[in-house]
Design a protein around this motif. Structure first.
Motif: not given
Length: 324
Positions: A163-173, A287-298
């Motif tokens: 429940s903590g995602a906010r507009p402007g956040d990056a979506l990463a996997v 900025d996401v942890p090493s090994g993660w990648r951004v795949i979208g946006a909030v």
């Protein structure tokens, strides 16, 4: 072992438990947090942080695995992986698991021993132990394995919720997508030899343990594990957070390209395939942890979109999916 021969029927519970405990011991491992393990009415664990994470998941023969597709060791490993991944999805670390086996008395005792080895092997890979469980008999053809995982967070930390995602956040996997779904297609089509790696991931997913802790430390605002499909799980974050999530297919090109064995169904496997158990999280900033990648946006709004276009989530639903 001679006692491994024959079905469960005719063996005492003590004999069956002995075989299970022997199988678990083959995986090795120990923990100073386990004060009392299997053998008493309950396990006794040391909890350092003062708070406990708890999750449970069940697997049903014919619904979650088939014996002609998966070995008992793979079933055991999958059972632990999907539970430990839920602990990871909160930013935690698994501290112990209890496992219940409900089985037809005709189930071979050797199958149960191999199951126990798989449970122990994956628990060791996750850095935890099987600390207890239960046994029960069932009707003809029935086999159900249920695990409850316990976990904890670093001192002073709070879990990462959906429940903590906010507009402007990056979506990463945290890892590749679509492998388990593609592997399932190959099994259904008797084409396992076309890509054994994909099939192997469907039989026994391999979460990268520690990714949840790294996401927590990097300030993830929302997180879950991809168990039912990227779009469906992204929709869960969107609904819980009151935001809209847009998935960018350009960022998924490598995932699709890796699934050549399933042809033009690769994109659907990536977007809607379940049982992946990598982590999906949102982060303030890119900025996401090493090994993660951004795949979208909030973004502001509701629901999930793909490249800006509205979409129905899709993915695995237990009570609407067709049984294989």
């Amino acid at each position: 072992m001679a006692e491994d021969e024959g079905p469960l029927r005719g063996h005492t519970e003590a004999q069956i438990l002995s075989v299970i405990e022997h199988g678990l011991s083959l995986a090795g491992g120990s923990s100073s947090e386990v004060l009392t393990g299997p053998g008493d009415d309950t396990a006794w664990l040391r909890v350092r942080s003062g708070a406990v994470l708890v999750t449970t998941d069940a697997m049903v023969l014919g619904r979650d695995w088939r014996d002609d597709w998966s070995s008992p060791r793979q079933v055991g490993r999958k059972c632990v992986a999907q539970n430990a991944a839920d602990i990871e999805a909160m930013g935690g670390t698994a501290t112990g698991l209890v496992v219940t086996l409900v089985a037809d008395p005709a189930t071979p005792l050797a199958w149960v021993r191999e199951l126990a080895i798989g449970l122990g092997q994956e628990a060791a890979r996750a850095g935890t132990l099987i600390v207890g469980g239960d046994l029960s008999s069932a009707g003809p053809g029935v086999c159900v394995i249920s695990a409850t995982a316990l976990g904890e967070l670093p001192d002073g930390a709070v879990p990462v919720l959906r429940s903590g995602a906010r507009p402007g956040d990056a979506l990463a996997v945290s890892g590749p997508l679509g492998r388990a779904a593609a592997g399932l297609l190959l099994l259904q089509e008797n084409r396992a030899a076309d890509d054994p790696d994909l099939v192997g991931y469907q039989q026994s997913p391999r979460p990268a343990y520690g990714d949840g802790r790294r996401a927590l430390e990097a300030g993830a605002s929302a997180m879950l594990d991809v168990s039912d499909g990227l779009l469906l799980d992204a929709e869960r974050i969107a609904n819980a957070s009151g935001v809209r999530i847009d998935v960018r297919t350009a960022a998924l090109a490598a995932d699709v390209a890796a699934l050549t064995a399933v042809g033009d169904r690769a994109t659907d496997c990536v977007l809607r395939g379940g049982e992946e158990h990598v982590l999906l999280a949102t982060f303030a900033g890119k900025d996401v942890p090493s090994g993660w990648r951004v795949i979208g946006a909030v973004t502001p709004g509701a629901g999930v979109s793909v490249d800006g276009l509205d979409t129905q989530g899709g993915g695995w639903e237990h009570f609407t999916a067709q049984q294989e």
